[in-house]
Scaffold this motif. Structure first.
Motif, mmCIF file in Angstrom:
data_model
loop_
_atom_site.group_PDB
_atom_site.id
_atom_site.type_symbol
_atom_site.label_atom_id
_atom_site.label_comp_id
_atom_site.label_asym_id
_atom_site.label_seq_id
_atom_site.Cartn_x
_atom_site.Cartn_y
_atom_site.Cartn_z
ATOM 1 N N ALA A 165 0.837 -1.202 0.000
ATOM 2 C CA ALA A 165 0.000 0.000 0.000
ATOM 3 C C ALA A 165 0.870 1.248 0.000
ATOM 4 C CB ALA A 165 -0.920 -0.013 1.219
ATOM 5 N N ALA A 166 1.987 1.207 0.731
ATOM 6 C CA ALA A 166 2.892 2.359 0.784
ATOM 7 C C ALA A 166 3.535 2.613 -0.579
ATOM 8 C CB ALA A 166 3.968 2.125 1.843
ATOM 9 N N LEU A 209 1.493 7.032 -6.574
ATOM 10 C CA LEU A 209 0.447 8.023 -6.827
ATOM 11 C C LEU A 209 0.980 9.433 -6.623
ATOM 12 C CD1 LEU A 209 -2.492 8.844 -7.314
ATOM 13 C CD2 LEU A 209 -2.909 8.482 -4.875
ATOM 14 N N TYR A 210 1.702 9.647 -5.532
ATOM 15 C CA TYR A 210 2.226 10.981 -5.246
ATOM 16 C C TYR A 210 3.221 11.416 -6.318
ATOM 17 C CZ TYR A 210 4.174 14.889 -2.570
ATOM 18 O OH TYR A 210 4.571 16.138 -2.161
ATOM 19 N N VAL A 211 4.099 10.497 -6.718
ATOM 20 C CA VAL A 211 5.076 10.813 -7.758
ATOM 21 C C VAL A 211 4.377 11.124 -9.080
ATOM 22 C CG1 VAL A 211 6.942 9.860 -9.168
ATOM 23 C CG2 VAL A 211 6.936 9.491 -6.688
ATOM 24 N N ASN A 212 3.299 10.395 -9.377
ATOM 25 C CA ASN A 212 2.573 10.609 -10.635
ATOM 26 C C ASN A 212 1.945 11.991 -10.703
ATOM 27 O OD1 ASN A 212 1.333 9.246 -13.167
ATOM 28 N ND2 ASN A 212 -0.434 10.165 -12.141
ATOM 29 N N PHE A 262 -4.649 7.943 3.910
ATOM 30 C CA PHE A 262 -5.019 6.819 4.750
ATOM 31 C C PHE A 262 -3.837 5.857 4.896
ATOM 32 C CE2 PHE A 262 -6.718 2.574 5.449
ATOM 33 C CZ PHE A 262 -7.680 2.778 6.431
ATOM 34 N N THR A 263 -3.149 5.606 3.798
ATOM 35 C CA THR A 263 -2.007 4.688 3.811
ATOM 36 C C THR A 263 -0.875 5.235 4.665
ATOM 37 O OG1 THR A 263 -2.573 3.863 1.609
ATOM 38 C CG2 THR A 263 -0.333 3.474 2.380
ATOM 39 N N ILE A 264 -0.605 6.537 4.550
ATOM 40 C CA ILE A 264 0.445 7.152 5.366
ATOM 41 C C ILE A 264 0.099 7.018 6.841
ATOM 42 C CG2 ILE A 264 1.567 9.327 5.982
ATOM 43 C CD1 ILE A 264 1.256 10.165 3.055
ATOM 44 N N THR A 265 -1.167 7.266 7.190
ATOM 45 C CA THR A 265 -1.612 7.131 8.582
ATOM 46 C C THR A 265 -1.405 5.701 9.072
ATOM 47 O OG1 THR A 265 -3.296 8.843 8.216
ATOM 48 C CG2 THR A 265 -3.543 7.442 10.163
ATOM 49 N N LEU A 266 -1.812 4.744 8.247
ATOM 50 C CA LEU A 266 -1.655 3.335 8.610
ATOM 51 C C LEU A 266 -0.177 2.976 8.731
ATOM 52 C CD1 LEU A 266 -3.135 0.599 9.019
ATOM 53 C CD2 LEU A 266 -2.828 0.208 6.581
#
Length: 265
Positions: free
Chosen positions: A146-147, A153-156, A248-252
């Motif tokens: 997930a990370a 996604l962020y890089v895109n 959400f993934t960063i939080t997890l």
């Protein structure tokens, strides 16, 4: 006496609303400020500078009153930094995805510092929901996978201006990874379930509505809104939903790291 039927559902719905309002406290107060602060500012202070001061004040009060912990503040600060970095890139002269047309002392590279708080507000909401609703996730993909997806996604968001937009492929991978994932939340006494992907889409929709409000008030503008206001393209709803997934993934991921550190100690 145990309540059943309509009475029980009513209590659960009431507590759901109360906890949602509580989770939205930072975001709600911040967007109320966006709505209420005049475009011309107040007492010689520009709107952008006032919004930064208000956001900082809200954050300080929440920590001082223990509505937010120091650990939560650290995570929210990370969301602020990531969001502000994205804003700097997207508003640059070579990209020009949107702009902040007003003056302000708190602007860096044409971007007001308060803008990072819009991303921090999303992080704050997710973190507060996690605690208030005692969130549990079933069939979540491995955290590392997930990370990696969140990083892609962020890089895109940056690279699609140069090498093509792979958001559709990332979304397809996300659909496969999260197809079985379910979030379990407890408003009061009864646990409810929702597909995690549905939660991402719903939160993204409300952020898209808030973005329409902000652009309508002229706080920021897309190129097609300069002459006359127009609704934000519905495609942004999808982008926000994916950004919610990333948040959400960063939080997890941060929770997983903290748990491992705690166990190691």
């Amino acid at each position: 006496m145990t309540r059943t039927g309509v009475a029980r559902s009513g209590i659960e719905f009431l507590w759901f609303g109360i906890k949602e309002l509580r989770a939205c406290l930072f975001a709600g107060l911040f967007f109320i400020a966006i709505f209420c602060v005049p475009r011309a500012g107040l007492a010689g202070i520009t709107r952008y500078d006032l919004l930064l001061f208000i956001a900082l004040a809200i954050q300080f009060i929440m920590v001082a009153t223990k509505l937010e912990s120091w650990d939560e503040l650290k995570a929210i600060t990370l969301f602020h930094v990531l969001g502000f970095g994205l804003e700097l890139f997207k508003t640059s002269s070579t990209i020009g995805s949107w702009q902040y047309p007003e003056a302000g002392w708190s602007k860096i590279g044409g971007v007001p510092l308060f803008s990072g708080f819009m991303y921090a507000a999303v992080g704050s909401y997710i973190i507060q929901c996690w605690r208030l609703f005692d969130l549990k996730i079933r069939h979540h993909p491995p955290v590392i996978m997930a990370a990696i997806l969140a990083l892609a996604l962020y890089v895109n968001f940056f690279t699609h201006h140069f090498i093509g937009d792979y958001r559709g492929y990332i979304a397809a991978v996300a659909l496969g990874m999260y197809a079985r994932s379910t979030v379990i939340f407890t408003p009061y006494a009864r646990a409810y379930r929702m597909p995690l992907l549905v939660a991402f889409v719903l939160i993204g929709f409300f952020i898209w509505l808030a973005e329409n409000l902000g652009s309508f008030l002229g706080v920021w503008q897309y190129p097609n809104q300069i002459g006359a206001w127009a609704t934000v393209h519905p495609g942004k709803w999808g982008a926000w939903s994916m950004l919610v997934m990333m948040t959400f993934t960063i939080t997890l991921f941060l929770k997983d790291i903290k748990k491992r550190i705690h166990i190691a100690q």
